[in-house]
Design a protein around this motif. Structure first.
Motif, PDB file in Angstrom:
ATOM      1  N   GLY A 181      -1.027   1.076  -7.151  1.00 18.82           N
ATOM      2  CA  GLY A 181      -1.056   0.496  -8.494  1.00 18.82           C
ATOM      3  C   GLY A 181      -2.428   0.053  -8.956  1.00 18.82           C
ATOM      4  O   GLY A 181      -2.552  -0.607  -9.981  1.00 18.82           O
ATOM      5  N   ASN A 182      -3.464   0.409  -8.213  1.00 16.33           N
ATOM      6  CA  ASN A 182      -4.822   0.028  -8.620  1.00 16.33           C
ATOM      7  C   ASN A 182      -5.286   0.881  -9.800  1.00 16.33           C
ATOM      8  O   ASN A 182      -5.547   2.064  -9.664  1.00 16.33           O
ATOM      9  CB  ASN A 182      -5.758   0.202  -7.421  1.00 16.33           C
ATOM     10  N   THR A 183      -5.348   0.281 -10.980  1.00 14.78           N
ATOM     11  CA  THR A 183      -5.623   1.045 -12.206  1.00 14.78           C
ATOM     12  C   THR A 183      -6.959   1.769 -12.129  1.00 14.78           C
ATOM     13  O   THR A 183      -7.081   2.932 -12.501  1.00 14.78           O
ATOM     14  CB  THR A 183      -5.625   0.106 -13.425  1.00 14.78           C
ATOM     15  N   ARG A 184      -7.966   1.078 -11.633  1.00  9.03           N
ATOM     16  CA  ARG A 184      -9.299   1.661 -11.609  1.00  9.03           C
ATOM     17  C   ARG A 184      -9.307   2.932 -10.765  1.00  9.03           C
ATOM     18  O   ARG A 184      -9.802   3.982 -11.188  1.00  9.03           O
ATOM     19  CB  ARG A 184     -10.247   0.643 -10.999  1.00  9.03           C
ATOM     20  N   GLU A 192      -6.773   4.824  -9.977  1.00  8.90           N
ATOM     21  CA  GLU A 192      -5.945   5.892 -10.542  1.00  8.90           C
ATOM     22  C   GLU A 192      -6.656   6.604 -11.687  1.00  8.90           C
ATOM     23  O   GLU A 192      -6.567   7.814 -11.824  1.00  8.90           O
ATOM     24  CB  GLU A 192      -4.596   5.329 -10.981  1.00  8.90           C
ATOM     25  N   ILE A 193      -7.369   5.844 -12.501  1.00  4.64           N
ATOM     26  CA  ILE A 193      -8.136   6.477 -13.574  1.00  4.64           C
ATOM     27  C   ILE A 193      -9.198   7.377 -12.960  1.00  4.64           C
ATOM     28  O   ILE A 193      -9.407   8.528 -13.373  1.00  4.64           O
ATOM     29  CB  ILE A 193      -8.769   5.402 -14.485  1.00  4.64           C
TER      30      ILE A 193
END
Ligand code: HEC
Ligand SMILES: [Cu+2]
Length: 357
Positions: free
Chosen positions: A95-98, A100-101
């Protein structure tokens, strides 16, 4: 009681020797660089352009492969189960947004980067070349027919051996048809001369085009690369590249009609060519009644072809005899019927065919 194998030592040894055999085998397989159908030794500008693009993609793919595999190996060894309690646990990043982007954008950039030279190459190669030699290529079961459509080609029709001049683009218009020129029931073939260009599917009901060009005189082997029936593997051909003057002489020789044979046996064969129905399927320019048929290969200059029946048989008396006696025994699924010829008929027909210079 069974003796316990010392753990690790023997097992590890086995894995490493298999790995060595595998890698060694792959390396050795790369040693034969002069294979007639080696895509890695392009022999003309079209194949060169395609290979240059391939190298770009290959280098990027190798870098990505090494990085991904390296990270996997790192994780496998760094965090392996050591059997003790205080071993390292990787940091949890679900769930780490950075992240995943990041791992969405990086592959997107790589793919976009590859798309630029790819699309450019596709358009460059699809363009109609300047001053091309024009040839219509027809895929049939199981052989290739070549028709020289431009003015200089003078309508010459041949099979299995495509003669071209060197250093000149050859623009191929390709289609697949059934046995008769008007028969739409063809199957999908694929035209492939690995040293001159990539594959091009040849599809019934569609016209496809492609350009090939050879830089050096020589013979470039090719084959059908799309399963098209029982003798798909026997659907080979060769591109024969010649200096301009030699090519022109060849075209000229192809426009000459066949002369009537003088020998007695061959003259008998000439007569049998009509009596045994060969003339319904094969055309021989200069032979009475034998100008139109396009079911089988044009035989006007049959003797000039080095190989026949889809470029699989050396053109000699023994192979011709075997072919006429029983085509399917030589080439499974061949579309030439077994005409149940007597030995005497076969001998006479072979003698006649050998006069078709
Ligand atoms: C019903 C049509 C038909 C008849 C009749 C026929 N052929 Fe054929 N022939 C073919 C086809 C189709 C091929 C190509 C087969 C292949 O390569 O898969 C062929 C191939 C050949 C070839 C090889 C040509 C090449 O360059 O590959 C020779 C030679 C030949 N036939 C001679 C004869 C003779 C001689 C007769 C008469 C005794 C005859 N054929 C009767 C259809 C026919
Ligand atoms: Cu085919």
């Amino acid at each position: 009681m069974r003796a316990r194998r010392p753990r690790g030592a023997a097992r590890g040894h086995g894995v490493w020797s298999w790995a060595a055999v595998g890698i060694g085998g792959l390396l050795l397989a790369g040693c034969q660089t002069d294979h007639p159908q080696n895509t890695l030794t392009p022999a003309g500008p079209v194949a060169d352009t395609q290979q240059n693009l391939w190298y770009v993609v290959f280098v990027i793919a190798v870098v990505v492969f090494i990085m991904v595999q390296g990270l996997i190996l790192y994780a496998v060894f760094r965090f392996r189960d050591r059997g003790d309690d205080d071993q390292a646990i990787p940091k949890q990043v679900a769930g780490n947004t950075r992240l995943e982007i990041m791992w969405t954008i990086i592959p997107a950039i790589i793919l976009a980067g590859i798309a630029v030279p790819t699309v450019k190459t596709i358009f460059d190669l699809a363009a109609l070349p300047e001053d091309p030699l024009e040839v219509r290529v027809i895929g049939k079961q199981y052989w290739w027919e070549f028709e020289y459509t431009g003015e200089e080609g003078q309508g010459v029709v041949t099979a299995s051996e495509l003669h071209i001049p060197v250093d000149r683009p050859v623009f191929l218009t390709m289609e697949s048809i059934g046995q008769q020129p008007t028969d739409p029931t063809g199957v999908i073939h694929s035209f492939w001369v690995p040293k001159l260009a990539g594959k091009q599917d040849v599809v019934p009901g569609h016209q496809r085009t492609m350009t090939i060009e050879a830089s050096e005189p020589g013979k470039y082997e090719g084959q059908c690369a799309e399963f098209c029936g029982l003798s798909h593997g026997n659907m080979r051909f060769a591109v024969v590249a010649e200096e301009g003057a030699d090519f022109e002489a060849w075209i000229q020789s192809q426009t000459e009609p066949a002369a009537s044979p003088t020998g007695e046996l061959a003259a008998q064969g000439e007569q049998l060519f009509t009596e045994r129905t060969c003339v319904i399927c094969h055309s021989i320019t200069g032979y009475e009644g034998g100008e139109e048929a396009r079911v089988g290969p044009d035989l006007t200059h049959f003797q000039q072809r080095e190989k026949f029946a889809g470029y699989i048989l050396e053109n000699n008396e023994a192979n011709l005899t075997a072919w006429l006696k029983d085509p399917q025994a030589v080439k499974p699924g061949a579309q030439m019927p077994n005409l149940q010829l007597s030995d005497a008929d076969v001998d006479a027909l072979v003698a006649y065919l050998r006069t078709l210079e």
